[in-house]
Each structure stands twice: as structure tokens, then as C-alpha cells.
Design a protein around this motif. Structure first.
Motif, mmCIF file in Angstrom:
data_model
loop_
_atom_site.group_PDB
_atom_site.id
_atom_site.type_symbol
_atom_site.label_atom_id
_atom_site.label_comp_id
_atom_site.label_asym_id
_atom_site.label_seq_id
_atom_site.Cartn_x
_atom_site.Cartn_y
_atom_site.Cartn_z
ATOM 1 N N HIS A 167 27.265 -9.635 -2.087
ATOM 2 C CA HIS A 167 28.466 -10.387 -2.600
ATOM 3 C C HIS A 167 29.907 -10.717 -1.683
ATOM 4 O O HIS A 167 29.978 -9.640 -0.940
ATOM 5 C CB HIS A 167 28.867 -9.388 -4.280
ATOM 6 C CG HIS A 167 28.720 -9.080 -5.054
ATOM 7 N ND1 HIS A 167 28.245 -9.743 -5.708
ATOM 8 C CD2 HIS A 167 26.907 -8.540 -5.599
ATOM 9 C CE1 HIS A 167 26.766 -9.721 -6.843
ATOM 10 N NE2 HIS A 167 26.317 -9.312 -6.794
ATOM 11 N N ILE A 168 30.031 -11.757 -2.359
ATOM 12 C CA ILE A 168 30.984 -11.781 -1.078
ATOM 13 C C ILE A 168 32.419 -12.383 -1.815
ATOM 14 O O ILE A 168 32.775 -12.500 -2.755
ATOM 15 C CB ILE A 168 30.934 -13.353 -0.282
ATOM 16 C CG1 ILE A 168 29.365 -13.335 -0.071
ATOM 17 C CG2 ILE A 168 32.511 -13.693 0.817
ATOM 18 C CD1 ILE A 168 29.103 -12.801 1.302
ATOM 19 N N SER A 169 33.205 -10.712 -1.378
ATOM 20 C CA SER A 169 34.806 -10.895 -1.930
ATOM 21 C C SER A 169 35.644 -12.155 -1.970
ATOM 22 O O SER A 169 35.938 -12.567 -0.674
ATOM 23 C CB SER A 169 35.278 -9.709 -1.503
ATOM 24 O OG SER A 169 35.158 -8.392 -1.573
ATOM 25 N N ILE A 170 36.229 -12.129 -3.285
ATOM 26 C CA ILE A 170 37.712 -13.312 -3.229
ATOM 27 C C ILE A 170 37.821 -12.914 -4.042
ATOM 28 O O ILE A 170 37.992 -12.248 -4.612
ATOM 29 C CB ILE A 170 35.927 -14.821 -3.906
ATOM 30 C CG1 ILE A 170 36.191 -14.128 -5.004
ATOM 31 C CG2 ILE A 170 35.316 -15.210 -3.368
ATOM 32 C CD1 ILE A 170 35.803 -15.533 -6.317
ATOM 33 N N LEU A 171 39.122 -13.918 -3.894
ATOM 34 C CA LEU A 171 40.440 -14.235 -4.667
ATOM 35 C C LEU A 171 39.978 -14.325 -6.036
ATOM 36 O O LEU A 171 38.981 -14.730 -6.175
ATOM 37 C CB LEU A 171 42.358 -14.481 -4.587
ATOM 38 C CG LEU A 171 42.323 -13.920 -3.083
ATOM 39 C CD1 LEU A 171 43.463 -14.749 -2.500
ATOM 40 C CD2 LEU A 171 42.866 -12.297 -3.319
ATOM 41 N N GLY A 172 40.628 -13.703 -7.036
ATOM 42 C CA GLY A 172 40.866 -13.545 -7.945
ATOM 43 C C GLY A 172 41.131 -15.220 -9.408
ATOM 44 O O GLY A 172 42.202 -15.646 -8.538
ATOM 45 N N PRO A 173 40.099 -16.252 -9.223
ATOM 46 C CA PRO A 173 40.591 -17.527 -9.426
ATOM 47 C C PRO A 173 40.891 -17.660 -11.017
ATOM 48 O O PRO A 173 40.849 -16.861 -11.863
ATOM 49 C CB PRO A 173 39.242 -18.108 -10.131
ATOM 50 C CG PRO A 173 38.003 -17.030 -9.797
ATOM 51 C CD PRO A 173 37.985 -16.269 -9.365
ATOM 52 N N ASP A 174 42.278 -18.527 -10.754
ATOM 53 C CA ASP A 174 43.102 -19.053 -11.720
ATOM 54 C C ASP A 174 42.452 -18.477 -13.597
ATOM 55 O O ASP A 174 43.024 -18.023 -14.165
ATOM 56 C CB ASP A 174 44.164 -20.119 -12.045
ATOM 57 C CG ASP A 174 45.086 -19.737 -10.239
ATOM 58 O OD1 ASP A 174 45.128 -18.622 -9.699
ATOM 59 O OD2 ASP A 174 45.010 -20.888 -9.151
ATOM 60 N N HIS A 175 41.285 -19.728 -13.697
ATOM 61 C CA HIS A 175 40.717 -19.778 -14.639
ATOM 62 C C HIS A 175 39.604 -19.019 -14.508
ATOM 63 O O HIS A 175 38.464 -18.786 -13.336
ATOM 64 C CB HIS A 175 41.142 -21.021 -15.219
ATOM 65 C CG HIS A 175 42.250 -21.716 -14.760
ATOM 66 N ND1 HIS A 175 43.313 -21.867 -15.769
ATOM 67 C CD2 HIS A 175 42.145 -22.694 -13.637
ATOM 68 C CE1 HIS A 175 43.669 -22.752 -15.664
ATOM 69 N NE2 HIS A 175 44.258 -22.685 -14.324
ATOM 70 N N GLN A 176 38.835 -18.175 -15.719
ATOM 71 C CA GLN A 176 37.708 -17.935 -16.390
ATOM 72 C C GLN A 176 38.369 -16.322 -15.359
ATOM 73 O O GLN A 176 36.449 -16.453 -14.291
ATOM 74 C CB GLN A 176 36.374 -18.679 -15.595
ATOM 75 C CG GLN A 176 37.342 -19.772 -17.032
ATOM 76 C CD GLN A 176 35.725 -21.262 -16.909
ATOM 77 O OE1 GLN A 176 35.293 -20.940 -15.924
ATOM 78 N NE2 GLN A 176 35.630 -21.808 -18.270
ATOM 79 N N GLY A 177 38.755 -16.177 -14.284
ATOM 80 C CA GLY A 177 38.498 -15.301 -13.367
ATOM 81 C C GLY A 177 37.625 -14.152 -13.722
ATOM 82 O O GLY A 177 36.791 -13.403 -13.532
ATOM 83 N N SER A 178 37.607 -13.758 -15.668
ATOM 84 C CA SER A 178 36.741 -12.032 -15.575
ATOM 85 C C SER A 178 35.175 -12.778 -15.520
ATOM 86 O O SER A 178 33.897 -11.213 -15.031
ATOM 87 C CB SER A 178 36.802 -11.973 -17.249
ATOM 88 O OG SER A 178 36.616 -13.473 -17.484
ATOM 89 N N GLN A 179 34.626 -13.947 -15.105
ATOM 90 C CA GLN A 179 33.570 -14.079 -15.055
ATOM 91 C C GLN A 179 33.270 -14.008 -13.225
ATOM 92 O O GLN A 179 31.462 -14.437 -13.320
ATOM 93 C CB GLN A 179 32.869 -16.227 -14.914
ATOM 94 C CG GLN A 179 33.207 -16.299 -16.694
ATOM 95 C CD GLN A 179 32.832 -17.689 -16.724
ATOM 96 O OE1 GLN A 179 32.403 -18.636 -15.489
ATOM 97 N NE2 GLN A 179 32.542 -18.445 -17.263
#
Length: 430
Positions: free
Chosen positions: A216-228
């Protein structure tokens, strides 16, 4: 102004003087015209003389004004461009640093860096503009490598290279794009199959072509559909699936699935799985074990069913022969874990919440295994300190801010609450 050439300073000063002169003459002209209109109202018919006198006194007619305006517009825009200092890169890093310094800061020696620049140059070379000189290929690649190899922010990289923050961001994406377009198919590839099979056989597992796993590569939470993108460990991530050979080289990668997607689904929907099932990824090279024919296989732990071309360890209560089988499989499968360790240790920005758009994140992730393979093929040194730093970064970034997670899950919580209420007797579902 200190960085401008004397000729440029002269042009700039003269253009300023011309503009000031034109403004003063225009104001004088307006004043005279007002006097003409006032005299006309009083019946004075000497307006022609007034116009003639103005032209003669100033020596400037309408045509001359247009010519001067053309000269003003001809002044180069370079005068207005803000210059930044690049002395540290031009004079110190590029000229003075030896290989040990290059290895510490760019995670490759200068010779490897120069070869990489030559490979990418056809697509990265830019043209100068009137605003400023183009960023060189070497500087673009250096900016991208520095950002990938360190946990530094874009602001920190900007200060290091004397570039604008937007230029730094654009260089990282552009270099990653070109690496994907020009080098991915050449560098992340199967290679000599017999060499790979012999390598795994020497490690204790016959007719094996690679080990597969995901990280898993850490990313910032996307603005949309972040829970996915919230994985089972509770942080936002994007999945990198990789097949690795006996020398820790990436030979097949799959990038882009959100962290919440199950590993088995990612594998089943990959092009690698499809080609393995069709029997077209590896050559038809079988050996006989006892009285059973065995094709070329890959190794994996968990999440996928046992296949003729995919070996998994035994589970449950084991006898001695099963334990030996599991030991040999695990020993060979460790190459993929080592490859991921070196990948994140060398390009540790993969551990620090990639702050890019959902479109650009896969591009940067893909570029990292390509760089990894290049460094491995050049026998670049992997310094022990990198792994220590990577472990510290992984600990720091392994947990996303719980407030961000709660915001991403808020929609799901609302749905659950609404369902709970609707289940109460007497509450109708709308």
C-alpha cells in the motif's frame, strides 16, 4: 536588476524615459486642445495655427507616436521576469559533488544519473522563451529524483534548486510521465526466463519464475469517494501489485486500485492473471516431479486459490514435509518483500502521503519501480540508513488523521443511522 546584462538595463531605462516623455507630451497636447476649444467658443479662428504650433513645438505628430509605441512594445518581456538563484545546483551539486554525495542525495551515482538524463532527453528537452531560459533536462530529472528520494516538501525542493513551486511540481509529473512512456516497457520486463528459473532453483524452489505480492502506498484522502481508499489499517492508500524475480527486479506491476479493494480482486482483474490463465505469459517449459508435470510457477501467500501456475504454502496443522515445503517457498518469496523494502527505502516519498491528484499518483508510483530496476541493474549501493529512515517515516505516516477518516466515512454513517431508524416499528421507509 543585478542579474541583468548592461544592454538590457540600457534598453529598459530608455524605454521608461520614452514612456514618460510621451505621457508628458500627451498631457501638454490635451491642455492645448482645451485652449483651442475655448477660443473657438469665443470666435477665435486660429485653431489651425494652434495645431501646427503644437506639432512643431513638440516635434511629434500622430505617426511619430505610433512609431514610439511600437518601440515600447518591442522591449523584451525578459525584463519583467523574476529571476531566481540556481547557483547551488549549477556550481555545487552538478560540479563539485562526488559519487558519495550523489548517492546520499539522489540515491544513485552521478554516472547513472547522466545515463538516465540521456535516455529521457528526447522527450524532456525544452525550448527557451522570451520570459526565461528553459529548465535543462538535468535539472528537471534532478528535481524529480530529489522529491522522490526525500520526504522534503515542494517548498523545500523549490529552495534547493531556485525554482518556482509550480515548476517543481510540473517537473516531477513530467519526468514521471516520460519515464513511464519511454522506459517502463524496456525496464520492467520479464528478461531471461532461464536465468530467473535457475536463480530460484539455487534458492531451493524448482521451475519458479517469480514471487508476487502487493503493498500500500500512502496518499492524501481524495476529495471525492475518499472512503474507498481507506485500507484495513485505517489510512488512505493506493495499491501496487508486483511480480519480482530472484534478484529483486520488478518484472510486472499493476497500479491504481484504491486501498479498500481486496487483494484477490486486484489480482483477478490484472493483465498478468489473464495471461497466466491463458498460458501465454511464460514459455511452455515443464519439468517432471515424481510422475507429475509441473509448469513454470509463481509464489504467493494467501488471498488467491491454488493454481497449477501459482504455489501457496500449506495451512493448518503441518507435518515435517509440509513445513519444509513452506520454508522453501517462504525463503524464495522473501525477494518480493525485500524489493518493496528497497523501493520505499530508496524512494521514500512513497511513504509520505503523496499529495497529488488521483490521476497523477499512479504515474509517480509507476516511475519508482523503473528507477529501482535501473539502480539494481547498475549495482547501486543501498545504504543501511535509508531503511532506518523508511521505517521511521512508515511509523509516522501509517495513521491518517482520524478527523479526515471520519469525514470520508460520514456518508456511510448517515446511511446506517437512517436504516436503523427505518427498522423501528411504525417508521416507514421512504
Amino acid at each position: 536588476m543585478a542579474s541583468m546584462e548592461p544592454a538590457q538595463i540600457t534598453v529598459a531605462v530608455m524605454s521608461t524615459v520614452n514612456i514618460t516623455h510621451i505621457i508628458l507630451q500627451y498631457m501638454q497636447h490635451q491642455k492645448l486642445q482645451k485652449q483651442v476649444r475655448r477660443q473657438r467658443q469665443l470666435g477665435d479662428e486660429s485653431d489651425e495655427n494652434m495645431d501646427t504650433d503644437f506639432s512643431q513645438s513638440t516635434g511629434l505628430g500622430n505617426l511619430d507616436i505610433l512609431v514610439v509605441k511600437g518601440q515600447v512594445h518591442a522591449v523584451e518581456c525578459r525584463f519583467w521576469a523574476r529571476e531566481t538563484s540556481t547557483d547551488w545546483w549549477d556550481c555545487i551539486e552538478l560540479q563539485v559533488w562526488d559519487d558519495s554525495w550523489w548517492l546520499r542525495n539522489f540515491h544513485m551515482q552521478k554516472g547513472t544519473f547522466m545515463e538516465l538524463c540521456d535516455l529521457l532527453s528526447p522527450a524532456l528537452k525544452l525550448k527557451n522563451t522570451k520570459m526565461r531560459a528553459a529548465v535543462t533536462v538535468h535539472k528537471q530529472v534532478a528535481i524529480a529524483l530529489w522529491k522522490l528520494a526525500t520526504p522534503d516538501s515542494y517548498q523545500s525542493v523549490r529552495n534547493q534548486f531556485g525554482m518556482g513551486k509550480s515548476t517543481v511540481g510540473a517537473s516531477v509529473i513530467q519526468v514521471a510521465n516520460v519515464i513511464t512512456e519511454l522506459l517502463l516497457s524496456r525496464v520492467v520486463t520479464l528478461g531471461n526466463m532461464q536465468v530467473i528459473v535457475d536463480g530460484f532453483a539455487a534458492m531451493g524452489f524448482p521451475n519458479c519464475s517469480g514471487a508476487i505480492d502487493r503493498t500500500h502506498i500512502s496518499i492524501l484522502g481524495p476529495d471525492h469517494q475518499g472512503s474507498q481508499y481507506i485500507n484495513r489499517k485505517g489510512y488512505f492508500s493506493m495499491v501496487l501489485q508486483a511480480l519480482v524475480d530472484h534478484k529483486r527486479h520488478f518484472i510486472n506491476i499493476n497500479v491504481g486500485w484504491p486501498g479498500t479493494v481486496h487483494d484477490a480482486r486486484i489480482f483477478r482483474n490484472s493483465g498478468l492473471c489473464e495471461r497466466l490463465q491463458q498460458g501465454i505469459y511464460f514459455p511452455d517449459q515443464k519439468i517432471t516431479i515424481g510422475d507429475v508435470e509441473m509448469p513454470i510457477v509463481i509464489l504467493r501467500v494467501g488471498w488467491v486459490p491454488l493454481m497449477p501456475w501459482l504455489m501457496k504454502p500449506y495451512t493448518g496443522t503441518l507435518d515435517s514435509s509440509q513445513e519444509l515445503f513452506n520454508y522453501r517457498l517462504s525463503r524464495c518469496r522473501m525477494v518480493v518483500e525485500c524489493a518493496f523494502g528497497h523501493l520505499k527505502g530508496c524512494w521514500c516519498s512513497l511513504l509520505t502521503w503523496l499529495d497529488l491528484s488521483e490521476t497523477n499518483i499512479p504515474i509517480v508510483i509507476i516511475g519508482s519501480p523503473v528507477l529501482h530496476n535501473i539502480c539494481e541493474s547498475k549495482r547501486e549501493t543501498f545504504m543501511a540508513g535509508w531503511e532506518v529512515e523508511a521505517n521511521c517515516l512508515a511509523a509516522d505516516y501509517a495513521h491518517t488523521d482520524t478527523r479526515v477518516v471520519r469525514r470520508a466515512q460520514q456518508g456511510t454513517v448517515c446511511i446506517r443511522e437512517a436504516l436503523k431508524t427505518s427498522f423501528i416499528p411504525g417508521q416507514a421507509m421512504v
